[in-house]
Motif scaffolding. Sequence first.
Motif, short mmCIF file in Angstrom:
data_model
loop_
_atom_site.label_atom_id
_atom_site.label_comp_id
_atom_site.label_asym_id
_atom_site.label_seq_id
_atom_site.Cartn_x
_atom_site.Cartn_y
_atom_site.Cartn_z
N GLU A 1 2.52 10.71 -5.54
CA GLU A 1 3.72 11.53 -5.70
C GLU A 1 4.30 11.47 -7.11
O GLU A 1 4.74 12.48 -7.64
CB GLU A 1 4.78 11.12 -4.68
N LEU A 2 4.32 10.29 -7.72
CA LEU A 2 4.95 10.17 -9.04
C LEU A 2 3.99 10.49 -10.18
O LEU A 2 4.37 11.19 -11.12
CB LEU A 2 5.55 8.78 -9.21
N LEU B 1 -7.69 2.69 -4.81
CA LEU B 1 -6.53 1.84 -4.52
C LEU B 1 -6.82 1.07 -3.24
O LEU B 1 -7.09 1.67 -2.20
CB LEU B 1 -5.28 2.70 -4.37
N PHE B 2 -6.81 -0.25 -3.34
CA PHE B 2 -7.10 -1.12 -2.20
C PHE B 2 -5.87 -1.92 -1.81
O PHE B 2 -5.06 -2.28 -2.68
CB PHE B 2 -8.20 -2.14 -2.55
N SER B 3 -5.79 -2.26 -0.54
CA SER B 3 -4.80 -3.24 -0.08
C SER B 3 -5.59 -4.35 0.63
O SER B 3 -6.53 -4.07 1.37
CB SER B 3 -3.81 -2.61 0.89
N ASP C 1 2.86 -0.09 -12.88
CA ASP C 1 2.83 0.39 -11.50
C ASP C 1 3.69 -0.55 -10.66
O ASP C 1 4.29 -1.49 -11.18
CB ASP C 1 1.38 0.54 -11.01
N PRO C 2 3.80 -0.33 -9.35
CA PRO C 2 4.67 -1.18 -8.53
C PRO C 2 4.31 -2.67 -8.53
O PRO C 2 5.14 -3.50 -8.19
CB PRO C 2 4.52 -0.58 -7.12
N ASP C 3 3.07 -3.02 -8.90
CA ASP C 3 2.68 -4.43 -8.97
C ASP C 3 2.64 -4.94 -10.40
O ASP C 3 2.03 -5.97 -10.69
CB ASP C 3 1.30 -4.63 -8.32
N TYR D 1 0.81 -1.21 0.00
CA TYR D 1 0.00 0.00 0.00
C TYR D 1 0.85 1.27 0.00
O TYR D 1 0.61 2.19 -0.78
CB TYR D 1 -0.95 0.00 1.20
N THR D 2 1.85 1.33 0.86
CA THR D 2 2.69 2.53 0.96
C THR D 2 3.40 2.82 -0.36
O THR D 2 3.43 3.95 -0.83
CB THR D 2 3.72 2.37 2.10
N LYS D 3 3.95 1.79 -0.96
CA LYS D 3 4.66 1.94 -2.24
C LYS D 3 3.72 2.38 -3.36
O LYS D 3 4.02 3.28 -4.14
CB LYS D 3 5.31 0.59 -2.59
N SER D 4 2.54 1.77 -3.43
CA SER D 4 1.59 2.12 -4.47
C SER D 4 0.99 3.51 -4.25
O SER D 4 0.78 4.26 -5.20
CB SER D 4 0.48 1.07 -4.56
#
Length: 133
Positions: free
Chosen positions: A24-25, A56-58, A116-118, A15-18
């Motif tokens: 931010e990005l 955005l879900f975790s 994205d990060p995933d 979650y934090t990374k996404s």
Amino acid sequence: MLRRIHHAAIICSDYTKSKRFYVELLGLSIIAEHYRAERCSYKLDLALPDGSQIELFSFPNAPARPSYPEAQGLRHLAFEVDDIHSCKTELEMKGIQLEDIRTDEYTGMKFVFFADPDDLPLELYERALPNDK
């Protein structure tokens, strides 16, 4: 009748990374953020300038995407941009890797993919500008 897409929902592994990636990005605005303790899950509502949204879900132990990018289901999420070259350069300066810009064989419009990060496939698609006369 359907009018437009209101939102797309994404389940992330970190979650934090996404959240950092999308806020931010990519520069999406936070509408609301909630932690749902009964699900051990975050829900983050993000807005694009036109009012469309990403949720955005975790979720703990959510399964990984089966393949890239040709798994059944959502193939990719595309964002419309005015200038694909400047957007690509800006994202690369933020450390995001993008593929080479291509041209859609049917519309003649430019597009480029990134992840994205995933590894969710994302696309920038340059919007058609009205002909100046």
